[in-house]
Design a protein around this motif. Sequence first.
Motif, mmCIF file in Angstrom:
data_model
loop_
_atom_site.group_PDB
_atom_site.id
_atom_site.type_symbol
_atom_site.label_atom_id
_atom_site.label_comp_id
_atom_site.label_asym_id
_atom_site.label_seq_id
_atom_site.Cartn_x
_atom_site.Cartn_y
_atom_site.Cartn_z
ATOM 1 N N LEU A 180 -14.524 4.995 -25.660
ATOM 2 C CA LEU A 180 -13.253 5.113 -26.366
ATOM 3 C C LEU A 180 -12.926 3.865 -27.182
ATOM 4 O O LEU A 180 -12.247 3.946 -28.211
ATOM 5 N N GLN A 181 -13.401 2.712 -26.739
ATOM 6 C CA GLN A 181 -13.107 1.474 -27.458
ATOM 7 C C GLN A 181 -14.014 1.294 -28.669
ATOM 8 O O GLN A 181 -13.551 0.948 -29.761
ATOM 9 N N HIS A 182 -15.304 1.534 -28.519
ATOM 10 C CA HIS A 182 -16.260 1.265 -29.603
ATOM 11 C C HIS A 182 -16.486 2.476 -30.504
ATOM 12 O O HIS A 182 -16.995 2.310 -31.616
ATOM 13 N N LYS A 183 -16.158 3.670 -30.038
ATOM 14 C CA LYS A 183 -16.289 4.899 -30.830
ATOM 15 C C LYS A 183 -17.674 5.040 -31.485
ATOM 16 O O LYS A 183 -17.802 5.092 -32.709
ATOM 17 N N PRO A 184 -18.759 5.109 -30.699
ATOM 18 C CA PRO A 184 -20.082 5.333 -31.307
ATOM 19 C C PRO A 184 -20.192 6.754 -31.844
ATOM 20 O O PRO A 184 -19.438 7.652 -31.437
ATOM 21 N N ASN A 185 -21.138 6.959 -32.741
ATOM 22 C CA ASN A 185 -21.332 8.298 -33.302
ATOM 23 C C ASN A 185 -22.059 9.231 -32.338
ATOM 24 O O ASN A 185 -21.817 10.446 -32.336
ATOM 25 N N ILE A 186 -22.950 8.678 -31.521
ATOM 26 C CA ILE A 186 -23.724 9.483 -30.560
ATOM 27 C C ILE A 186 -23.855 8.681 -29.273
ATOM 28 O O ILE A 186 -24.042 7.459 -29.299
ATOM 29 N N VAL A 187 -23.766 9.391 -28.128
ATOM 30 C CA VAL A 187 -23.889 8.768 -26.812
ATOM 31 C C VAL A 187 -24.984 9.485 -26.040
ATOM 32 O O VAL A 187 -25.102 10.711 -26.096
#
Length: 459
Positions: free
Chosen positions: A165-172
């Motif tokens: 939620l903090q870094h908001k990557p595009n894919i996890v």
Amino acid sequence: MAKPRSLFVCNQCAYETPKWMGRCPECGNWNSFEEQIKAVSTPPAAHKAQIGHNYSNVAELIRIGEIDTENEVRFHTGVSELDRVLGGGIVKGSLVLLGGDPGIGKSTLLLQICEYLGKNLSILYVSGEESVRQLKLRANRLHVNSDNLSILASTDVEVIGNTILQHKPNIVMIDSIQTMCISSVTSSPGSITQVRESTNAFMRIAKSEDIPIFIVGHVNKDGAIAGPKVLEHIVDAVLYFEGERNLTYRILRAVKNRYGSTNEIGVFEMTQTGLNEVVNPSLMLLSGRSINVSGTCVACVMEGSRPILAEVQALVTKTGFGTPRRTATGFDYNRMNLFLAVLEKRAGYFFGNLDVYINVVGGLRLDEPGADLSVAMSLVSSLRDKPIDDDIIAFGEIGLGGEVRNVGNISDRVKEAERLGFTRAIIPKHAVAQINLNKNSNIEILPVSNIKEAFQIIL
């Protein structure tokens, strides 16, 4: 105040009982109950759900015609075989479960696609089984060195969720779900409760933040994904890696996909530098094919929209025991026995005192009825010790009356056979009208209505 109580939970279906039982009455598995401590609390009356009394908690409705999907795009992984199985790419906000046997290539595939995805997207790879140093060593072996790839070695779902939620990557990518745990849940990591609650937490993040999440899942001794069956219902897509560990080829199959077909497969080859996609599986499966040897015939099956050619081998020998031995690899054992009965009753070929072995080359499993005619022809060829010409291919379904029935996608099968050099195709007679070939086509169509007519061509 919450009072802890002891419960026994089935690790296969999540059935709960206050005392231990040897056999689960819900799923029938033996010795599957594990003791768990749960806290039970009775909510105050003021906190009970009030339905029909407070209309301020009404959700806003959206008409389906007002939802805009024109700008919806899929992320391409750089691996066309994986994109094919996913239905065209990765959908935003999707939750994908990737399962398979240990060491078959699940983590390798996810780490490999990070190199291509990292060119334009930010990726967070979460590992609960390896340290960051171990991941770096594996990434060096796979030649993965993207600046947009971030690594997190953690098993705490709350920490992982807050990081996303903090870094908001595009894919996890989560590797693996069996190692994840939530501190508020008293059961151990890998238990049914932990797997279910952890998957639910990642599902809420994926849907609310529109972030696609890949989850690696272990399998049990039966080949099913370890954990509750509800795990497969939560996710949007379930992908299975199939293949033998002593073989280099792997097959990626979708058993559930909300955004595409479940009939497509992806074929890979395991090498020292990772998984390489096999663009032409038919050519791979027919490589090294024996010439002028009895008991071999080429079949054509449809895997989604792709026709795949595979070599079927049969060996019929005199038995050395009182009861003949029957073995089938890559083909259904019971269906093989059905063919033997049909051949004896309808065609006059007797296998009662003979050992019968069937093998599909390359580790592919033929579950489609279109392979029936090829299996029957290879059995008769081995019995009569009469080789089938190398330019012949056969496909069709066999009924109990000995008739050869029609199968779908006839034109696609014939075109694929012609592209790989076959000049004669034995097909069901009722399928001739469905064939649409070019004028310059050089393949000869041999229609048959029953197995006797098919055997007359090869004998």
